[in-house]
Design a protein around this motif. Structure first.
Motif, PDB file in Angstrom:
ATOM      1  N   VAL A 149      41.924  48.589  51.379  1.00  0.00           N
ATOM      2  CA  VAL A 149      42.930  47.605  50.971  1.00  0.00           C
ATOM      3  C   VAL A 149      44.290  48.291  50.812  1.00  0.00           C
ATOM      4  O   VAL A 149      44.422  49.286  50.088  1.00  0.00           O
ATOM      5  CB  VAL A 149      42.523  46.926  49.653  1.00  0.00           C
ATOM      6  CG1 VAL A 149      43.612  45.944  49.193  1.00  0.00           C
ATOM      7  CG2 VAL A 149      41.185  46.204  49.818  1.00  0.00           C
ATOM      8  N   ALA A 150      45.301  47.751  51.490  1.00  0.00           N
ATOM      9  CA  ALA A 150      46.675  48.217  51.325  1.00  0.00           C
ATOM     10  C   ALA A 150      47.434  47.357  50.322  1.00  0.00           C
ATOM     11  O   ALA A 150      48.272  47.857  49.561  1.00  0.00           O
ATOM     12  CB  ALA A 150      47.395  48.210  52.672  1.00  0.00           C
ATOM     13  N   ALA A 151      47.147  46.058  50.315  1.00  0.00           N
ATOM     14  CA  ALA A 151      47.820  45.133  49.407  1.00  0.00           C
ATOM     15  C   ALA A 151      46.985  43.863  49.305  1.00  0.00           C
ATOM     16  O   ALA A 151      46.280  43.499  50.247  1.00  0.00           O
ATOM     17  CB  ALA A 151      49.227  44.804  49.913  1.00  0.00           C
ATOM     18  N   ALA A 152      47.073  43.203  48.136  1.00  0.00           N
ATOM     19  CA  ALA A 152      46.284  41.993  47.879  1.00  0.00           C
ATOM     20  C   ALA A 152      47.149  40.991  47.121  1.00  0.00           C
ATOM     21  O   ALA A 152      47.781  41.339  46.127  1.00  0.00           O
ATOM     22  CB  ALA A 152      45.037  42.331  47.051  1.00  0.00           C
ATOM     23  N   GLY A 153      47.172  39.753  47.588  1.00  0.00           N
ATOM     24  CA  GLY A 153      47.999  38.719  46.977  1.00  0.00           C
ATOM     25  C   GLY A 153      47.316  38.061  45.788  1.00  0.00           C
ATOM     26  O   GLY A 153      46.094  37.970  45.712  1.00  0.00           O
ATOM     27  N   VAL A 154      48.145  37.580  44.857  1.00  0.00           N
ATOM     28  CA  VAL A 154      47.679  36.827  43.693  1.00  0.00           C
ATOM     29  C   VAL A 154      47.808  35.335  43.988  1.00  0.00           C
ATOM     30  O   VAL A 154      48.813  34.893  44.565  1.00  0.00           O
ATOM     31  CB  VAL A 154      48.510  37.190  42.439  1.00  0.00           C
ATOM     32  CG1 VAL A 154      48.104  36.340  41.236  1.00  0.00           C
ATOM     33  CG2 VAL A 154      48.351  38.670  42.117  1.00  0.00           C
ATOM     34  N   ASN A 155      46.794  34.554  43.584  1.00  0.00           N
ATOM     35  CA  ASN A 155      46.782  33.121  43.846  1.00  0.00           C
ATOM     36  C   ASN A 155      46.380  32.327  42.605  1.00  0.00           C
ATOM     37  O   ASN A 155      45.795  32.878  41.668  1.00  0.00           O
ATOM     38  CB  ASN A 155      45.790  32.808  44.967  1.00  0.00           C
ATOM     39  CG  ASN A 155      46.246  33.336  46.307  1.00  0.00           C
ATOM     40  OD1 ASN A 155      47.175  32.828  46.902  1.00  0.00           O
ATOM     41  ND2 ASN A 155      45.597  34.389  46.782  1.00  0.00           N
ATOM     42  N   ASN A 156      46.673  31.029  42.641  1.00  0.00           N
ATOM     43  CA  ASN A 156      46.237  30.145  41.559  1.00  0.00           C
ATOM     44  C   ASN A 156      44.738  30.219  41.341  1.00  0.00           C
ATOM     45  O   ASN A 156      44.252  30.139  40.215  1.00  0.00           O
ATOM     46  CB  ASN A 156      46.622  28.688  41.874  1.00  0.00           C
ATOM     47  CG  ASN A 156      47.997  28.326  41.349  1.00  0.00           C
ATOM     48  OD1 ASN A 156      48.358  28.673  40.239  1.00  0.00           O
ATOM     49  ND2 ASN A 156      48.766  27.634  42.173  1.00  0.00           N
ATOM     50  N   THR A 157      43.993  30.357  42.438  1.00  0.00           N
ATOM     51  CA  THR A 157      42.541  30.354  42.309  1.00  0.00           C
ATOM     52  C   THR A 157      42.029  31.486  41.432  1.00  0.00           C
ATOM     53  O   THR A 157      40.999  31.360  40.777  1.00  0.00           O
ATOM     54  CB  THR A 157      41.867  30.412  43.693  1.00  0.00           C
ATOM     55  OG1 THR A 157      40.464  30.300  43.529  1.00  0.00           O
ATOM     56  CG2 THR A 157      42.183  31.706  44.409  1.00  0.00           C
ATOM     57  N   ASP A 158      42.752  32.620  41.404  1.00  0.00           N
ATOM     58  CA  ASP A 158      42.317  33.736  40.565  1.00  0.00           C
ATOM     59  C   ASP A 158      42.331  33.333  39.096  1.00  0.00           C
ATOM     60  O   ASP A 158      41.375  33.577  38.347  1.00  0.00           O
ATOM     61  CB  ASP A 158      43.223  34.947  40.775  1.00  0.00           C
ATOM     62  CG  ASP A 158      43.348  35.352  42.227  1.00  0.00           C
ATOM     63  OD1 ASP A 158      42.321  35.294  42.941  1.00  0.00           O
ATOM     64  OD2 ASP A 158      44.459  35.712  42.649  1.00  0.00           O
ATOM     65  N   LEU A 159      43.417  32.696  38.680  1.00  0.00           N
ATOM     66  CA  LEU A 159      43.536  32.253  37.292  1.00  0.00           C
ATOM     67  C   LEU A 159      42.599  31.086  37.008  1.00  0.00           C
ATOM     68  O   LEU A 159      41.989  31.006  35.934  1.00  0.00           O
ATOM     69  CB  LEU A 159      44.982  31.869  36.977  1.00  0.00           C
ATOM     70  CG  LEU A 159      45.957  33.030  36.710  1.00  0.00           C
ATOM     71  CD1 LEU A 159      46.247  33.825  37.974  1.00  0.00           C
ATOM     72  CD2 LEU A 159      47.263  32.517  36.114  1.00  0.00           C
ATOM     73  N   ASN A 160      42.485  30.175  37.978  1.00  0.00           N
ATOM     74  CA  ASN A 160      41.628  29.008  37.779  1.00  0.00           C
ATOM     75  C   ASN A 160      40.161  29.405  37.643  1.00  0.00           C
ATOM     76  O   ASN A 160      39.433  28.864  36.808  1.00  0.00           O
ATOM     77  CB  ASN A 160      41.785  28.027  38.940  1.00  0.00           C
ATOM     78  CG  ASN A 160      43.126  27.327  38.943  1.00  0.00           C
ATOM     79  OD1 ASN A 160      43.829  27.317  37.937  1.00  0.00           O
ATOM     80  ND2 ASN A 160      43.485  26.740  40.066  1.00  0.00           N
ATOM     81  N   THR A 161      39.721  30.344  38.478  1.00  0.00           N
ATOM     82  CA  THR A 161      38.341  30.798  38.395  1.00  0.00           C
ATOM     83  C   THR A 161      38.094  31.518  37.070  1.00  0.00           C
ATOM     84  O   THR A 161      37.067  31.301  36.417  1.00  0.00           O
ATOM     85  CB  THR A 161      38.006  31.721  39.571  1.00  0.00           C
ATOM     86  OG1 THR A 161      38.171  30.990  40.794  1.00  0.00           O
ATOM     87  CG2 THR A 161      36.573  32.227  39.494  1.00  0.00           C
TER      88      THR A 161
END
Length: 361
Positions: free
Chosen positions: A57-69
């Motif tokens: 992994v070089a980079a990983a995005g943050v999403n609403n689903t991370d917080l929602n889960t």
């Protein structure tokens, strides 16, 4: 058009010699607050399955689903724990967005993929069952770690000038947005209303609708409108509190909605007869009031959109390689500061994606 490497075999599994046996990663151990994110440096790095790749992994995005889960927002009314496509198991490494480099391939994957920079369609279509696909970082371990496994059929090499961080802003937001526009059948010359247009998916939908030749009306807080128009210059903006007064009834062909909530009925009122509505989010609230007369008397079509359709992600990759997309990134954090990054994300003051960078492997 770029296609994933799969359905071509090698005689052996191929693996880079510098892949360690353990890695750093962030595990979600239960529903709750950021204290449920546990940092580990002893997680196993598994070899890829026969049809998989292993990605550094070089980079990983943050999403609403991370917080929602994490908060349990997807849980059903009867109390079942849920992810995007079903029950999730803990501990789980989250992260639907990944850009990285392939360091190992399974026995049924072309060895030429080794070393290539790739992104992964977070909606793992190759693993779909009865039309429902699991998601990277939800039903299977994701990108908030130094390494992640992914099906080769959902993995796409990407060249061009975009940085690793920029590419990590693409998969979830742009794949979801293109899927929404595809389901709604948005066509050149049509007027498309996009709610939540300063968020990752909404901003992507506005960009992609413009590429389709649509007229875009974006619902954006007034303070963010100038920056938004710098990214999507062909759009017009309306403040989120002024949709009913600024957008005439029956004046749009398509609504792309990421917001829901109490103002939802006004969105259907904006649709022309035979208009199409597509949703893939409900940040203002999942429960809405529907007047069925509005629905059936004007022949309106409603679409939900989570599992992505065939061809959706291929189009996104093609746009990238033609230089037609510049994914906006608001901030970059070390992965060790994931709790702070998610707090900033939840504040919704940013425009564009927040991206995490893992420690060097």
């Amino acid at each position: 058009m770029t296609t994933p490497f799969h359905n071509q075999t090698t005689s052996l599994a191929c693996m880079s010699t510098n892949v360690p046996g353990v890695m750093y990663g962030v595990q979600l151990v239960s529903h709750g607050g950021p204290e449920m994110l546990v940092h580990r440096r002893d997680l196993s790095v598994d070899e890829p399955g026969h049809d998989e790749v292993l990605i550094r992994v070089a980079a990983a995005g943050v999403n609403n689903t991370d917080l929602n889960t994490r908060s349990g927002w997807y849980a059903s009314a009867d109390g079942d724990d849920g992810g995007w496509a079903g029950a999730i198991a803990s501990p789980r490494i989250q992260g639907a967005d990944v850009c990285g480099h392939v360091v190992a391939v399974g026995v049924d994957v072309q060895a030429a993929l080794l070393g290539r920079r790739v992104i992964v369609q977070g909606c793992l279509r190759s693993r779909a069952l009865d039309g429902v696909a699991p998601w990277l970082g939800s039903e299977v371990d994701g990108a908030f770690a130094q390494y992640v496994r992914a099906p080769a059929a959902d993995t796409y090499p990407v060249g061009g000038p975009r940085t690793d961080v920029e590419l990590a802003a693409v998969p979830c937001a742009y794949g979801t947005a293109e899927n929404l526009l595809t389901r709604a059948g948005a066509m050149a010359g049509e007027r498309v209303l996009v709610t939540g247009a300063s968020g990752g998916v909404g901003l992507a939908a506005a960009q992609l609708a413009t590429l389709r030749g649509c007229e875009v009306v974006a619902v954006v807080a007034a303070a963010k409108a100038p920056a938004f128009l710098g990214i999507v210059p062909g759009a017009s903006t309306v403040d989120r509190d002024a949709v009913s007064s600024a957008v005439a009834p029956q004046s749009v062909d398509v609504v792309i909605d990421l917001v829901g909530g109490p103002t939802w009925p006004a969105l259907l009122e904006r649709l022309r007869p035979r208009g199409r509505y597509a949703a893939s989010g409900a940040i203002a609230g999942p429960l809405v009031e529907l007047d069925l007369r509005t629905l059936y008397l004007r022949d309106i079509v409603l679409h939900g959109a989570t599992t992505q359709d065939a061809g959706v992600f291929e189009r996104v990759v093609a746009y990238l390689e033609k230089g037609l997309l510049v994914p906006p990134v608001s901030a970059v954090y070390p992965m060790e500061e994931i709790a702070q990054a998610q707090e900033v994300f939840a504040g919704k003051a940013h425009l564009g994606k927040i991206v995490l960078v893992p420690p060097p492997a």
